[in-house]
Design a protein around this motif. Structure first.
Motif, PDB file in Angstrom:
ATOM      1  N   ASN A 102      32.131  -5.820  13.046  1.00  0.00           N
ATOM      2  CA  ASN A 102      31.680  -5.575  11.675  1.00  0.00           C
ATOM      3  C   ASN A 102      30.919  -4.248  11.576  1.00  0.00           C
ATOM      4  O   ASN A 102      29.701  -4.222  11.384  1.00  0.00           O
ATOM      5  N   LEU A 210      28.262 -12.639  13.315  1.00  0.00           N
ATOM      6  CA  LEU A 210      27.700 -11.440  12.709  1.00  0.00           C
ATOM      7  C   LEU A 210      27.966 -10.328  13.703  1.00  0.00           C
ATOM      8  O   LEU A 210      27.295 -10.238  14.714  1.00  0.00           O
ATOM      9  N   SER A 211      29.008  -9.528  13.433  1.00  0.00           N
ATOM     10  CA  SER A 211      29.352  -8.614  14.520  1.00  0.00           C
ATOM     11  C   SER A 211      29.026  -7.147  14.270  1.00  0.00           C
ATOM     12  O   SER A 211      29.839  -6.265  14.503  1.00  0.00           O
ATOM     13  N   THR A 212      27.821  -6.929  13.838  1.00  0.00           N
ATOM     14  CA  THR A 212      27.221  -5.589  13.836  1.00  0.00           C
ATOM     15  C   THR A 212      27.288  -5.019  15.256  1.00  0.00           C
ATOM     16  O   THR A 212      27.274  -5.779  16.218  1.00  0.00           O
ATOM     17  N   GLY A 232      27.191  -4.929   7.240  1.00  0.00           N
ATOM     18  CA  GLY A 232      26.278  -5.858   6.567  1.00  0.00           C
ATOM     19  C   GLY A 232      26.794  -7.276   6.643  1.00  0.00           C
ATOM     20  O   GLY A 232      27.307  -7.702   7.684  1.00  0.00           O
ATOM     21  N   THR A 233      26.699  -8.011   5.548  1.00  0.00           N
ATOM     22  CA  THR A 233      27.090  -9.416   5.560  1.00  0.00           C
ATOM     23  C   THR A 233      28.175  -9.662   4.512  1.00  0.00           C
ATOM     24  O   THR A 233      28.169  -9.070   3.430  1.00  0.00           O
ATOM     25  N   ARG A 240      23.003  -4.366  -1.472  1.00  0.00           N
ATOM     26  CA  ARG A 240      22.144  -5.036  -0.475  1.00  0.00           C
ATOM     27  C   ARG A 240      22.081  -4.194   0.804  1.00  0.00           C
ATOM     28  O   ARG A 240      23.088  -3.690   1.284  1.00  0.00           O
ATOM     29  N   GLY A 242      20.653  -4.353   4.813  1.00  0.00           N
ATOM     30  CA  GLY A 242      20.110  -5.244   5.840  1.00  0.00           C
ATOM     31  C   GLY A 242      19.162  -4.514   6.770  1.00  0.00           C
ATOM     32  O   GLY A 242      18.620  -3.450   6.445  1.00  0.00           O
ATOM     33  N   ASP A 243      18.965  -5.089   7.942  1.00  0.00           N
ATOM     34  CA  ASP A 243      18.005  -4.532   8.906  1.00  0.00           C
ATOM     35  C   ASP A 243      18.558  -3.337   9.685  1.00  0.00           C
ATOM     36  O   ASP A 243      17.786  -2.514  10.195  1.00  0.00           O
ATOM     37  N   SER A 244      19.895  -3.263   9.798  1.00  0.00           N
ATOM     38  CA  SER A 244      20.485  -2.286  10.729  1.00  0.00           C
ATOM     39  C   SER A 244      20.057  -0.840  10.490  1.00  0.00           C
ATOM     40  O   SER A 244      19.817  -0.103  11.448  1.00  0.00           O
ATOM     41  N   THR A 263      21.022  -7.505  16.024  1.00  0.00           N
ATOM     42  CA  THR A 263      22.106  -8.029  15.195  1.00  0.00           C
ATOM     43  C   THR A 263      21.731  -9.429  14.758  1.00  0.00           C
ATOM     44  O   THR A 263      21.212 -10.216  15.543  1.00  0.00           O
ATOM     45  N   GLY A 264      21.979  -9.737  13.504  1.00  0.00           N
ATOM     46  CA  GLY A 264      21.643 -11.075  13.023  1.00  0.00           C
ATOM     47  C   GLY A 264      21.414 -11.070  11.528  1.00  0.00           C
ATOM     48  O   GLY A 264      21.798 -10.124  10.836  1.00  0.00           O
ATOM     49  N   GLY A 266      19.925 -10.207   8.617  1.00  0.00           N
ATOM     50  CA  GLY A 266      19.084  -9.036   8.407  1.00  0.00           C
ATOM     51  C   GLY A 266      17.804  -9.261   7.634  1.00  0.00           C
ATOM     52  O   GLY A 266      16.774  -8.652   7.936  1.00  0.00           O
TER      53      GLY A 266
HETATM   54  N1  ASP Z   1      22.119  -7.487  10.781  1.00  0.00           N
HETATM   55  C1  ASP Z   1      23.241  -7.230   9.923  1.00  0.00           C
HETATM   56  C2  ASP Z   1      22.795  -7.288   8.490  1.00  0.00           C
HETATM   57  O1  ASP Z   1      22.060  -8.189   8.135  1.00  0.00           O
HETATM   58  C3  ASP Z   1      24.349  -8.213  10.096  1.00  0.00           C
HETATM   59  C4  ASP Z   1      24.827  -8.389  11.511  1.00  0.00           C
HETATM   60  O2  ASP Z   1      24.079  -8.234  12.464  1.00  0.00           O
HETATM   61  O3  ASP Z   1      26.019  -8.669  11.685  1.00  0.00           O
HETATM   62  O4  ASP Z   1      23.218  -6.456   7.730  1.00  0.00           O
END
Ligand code: ASP
Length: 347
Positions: A102, A210-212, A232-233, A240, A242-244, A263-264, A266
């Protein structure tokens, strides 16, 4: 450790012994030669519900091959004396070019059926950072984030402004078609059919992960770097973020402590400032890298309900690959040259 690295180490060590035996100061010190330092690299390509039952053998093989190619690409740069920044960029661009993850080509669709991409990078030697959020049609968002860090006076650019900056800097764009993958489209359809707005995070669908992507590296000068890139998601609201791309949440690197890429889910990672928190525990509380990662990922995030994981690396070459989900795509080459590729918890 490959031959070249090993030979260099032997030369320095034997030289030092010889001079010590002759009653002189160690060679590296007296000649002002820096001793060879360990190099190491780790990467992730997302954490989530990755079980053997939802990954067919061919896909698993392809994914393992891509993880290995990506980690070796970064490691080759480190072995040649290249920088940790170049190494993380090399690994992440390869992962962005894969349809499996992702980020870049394999990015998920937002609620409007578009791809909005986020990425960030940080240089632990100078605490320089660059990030982009909600950019469209950028083939390798990590290259754009690096450019923001290197040639702009800013840390983060977003949306159309970031895309204009990309055009000015010769960054490669792709048509929407390039980013279309049937699997991601099906994930969007499923999420749209589910009335629960959190549907893409819960493990009821077999393709929930979640494949960041991200990488952390330590180079022969002792410099750390971290990089993260994502779509993102699935079914996220337009705009939106996220955390990345958030420095301190999804990405952080500081030579005084460690380098982290996350990754997770966000929203949780932002509120817990995951990457910076791990580094702060190492730097200010003297925690080991693994202890700090466990406290943040396995305790704090779990208490909050935040699914995901991190990869982290310190200046001694210690590596942490820590996740509170059933699996995390991950790979590393440690300071001894040992290659590791993992998907499931038991790998
Ligand atoms: N952390 C990413 C986000 O929330 C999603 C992910 O890790 O796959 O945008």
């Amino acid at each position: 450790m490959n031959l070249k690295h090993w030979q260099l180490l032997c030369m320095v060590t034997l030289g030092a012994w010889a001079t010590v035996a002759a009653g002189q100061a160690p060679m590296a010190e007296s000649a002002g030669i820096e001793p060879v330092k360990p190099v190491a690299i780790a990467l992730h390509a997302g954490a989530g519900t990755i079980n053997k039952s939802n990954l067919d053998a061919d896909t698993e093989k392809e994914i393992r091959t891509t993880l290995e190619q990506a980690v070796r690409a970064g490691y080759a740069i480190l072995l040649e004396g290249g920088s940790s920044l170049d190494a993380v960029v090399a690994s992440v661009t390869l992962l962005e070019d894969s349809p499996h993850f992702n980020a870049g080509k394999g990015a998920v669709f937002n609620a409007q059926g578009q791809h909005e991409l986020d990425a960030s990078i940080m240089d632990g030697s100078e605490l320089q950072a660059g990030a982009v959020a909600s950019v469209k049609n950028i083939r390798n968002p990590i290259l754009l984030a690096r450019q923001v860090m290197l040639v702009s006076p800013h840390v983060m650019l977003m949306g159309e402004g970031a895309e204009a900056f990309a055009r000015d800097n010769g960054i490669v764009f792709e048509d929407d078609d390039y980013f279309f993958t049937e699997r991601r489209w099906q994930q969007l359809e499923k999420a749209r059919a589910n009335s629960d707005p959190q549907a893409h995070f819960v493990s009821e669908t077999p393709d929930h992960w979640l494949s960041t992507v991200g990488a952390v590296a330590l180079d022969s000068k002792g410099d750390l770097a971290a990089a993260t890139s994502t779509g993102g998601t699935t079914n996220k609201r337009w705009g939106r973020v996220g955390d990345s791309p958030i420095i301190g949440a999804g990405t952080y690197a500081d030579n005084r402590s460690c380098a982290v890429s996350a990754t997770g889910h966000g929203e949780f990672f932002i509120r817990a400032t995951v990457a910076r928190d791990i580094c702060a525990r190492v730097q200010l509380q003297g925690k080991s890298l693994q202890q700090a990662a466990d406290e943040v990922v396995m305790e704090q995030l779990v208490e909050m309900g935040g699914d995901g994981g991190i990869i982290a690396l310190d200046r001694e070459g210690n590596i942490s690959l820590t996740f509170n989900t059933p699996g995390m795509y991950r790979a590393s080459v440690d300071a001894n040259g040992e290659v590791f590729i993992g998907i499931y918890k038991e790998d």
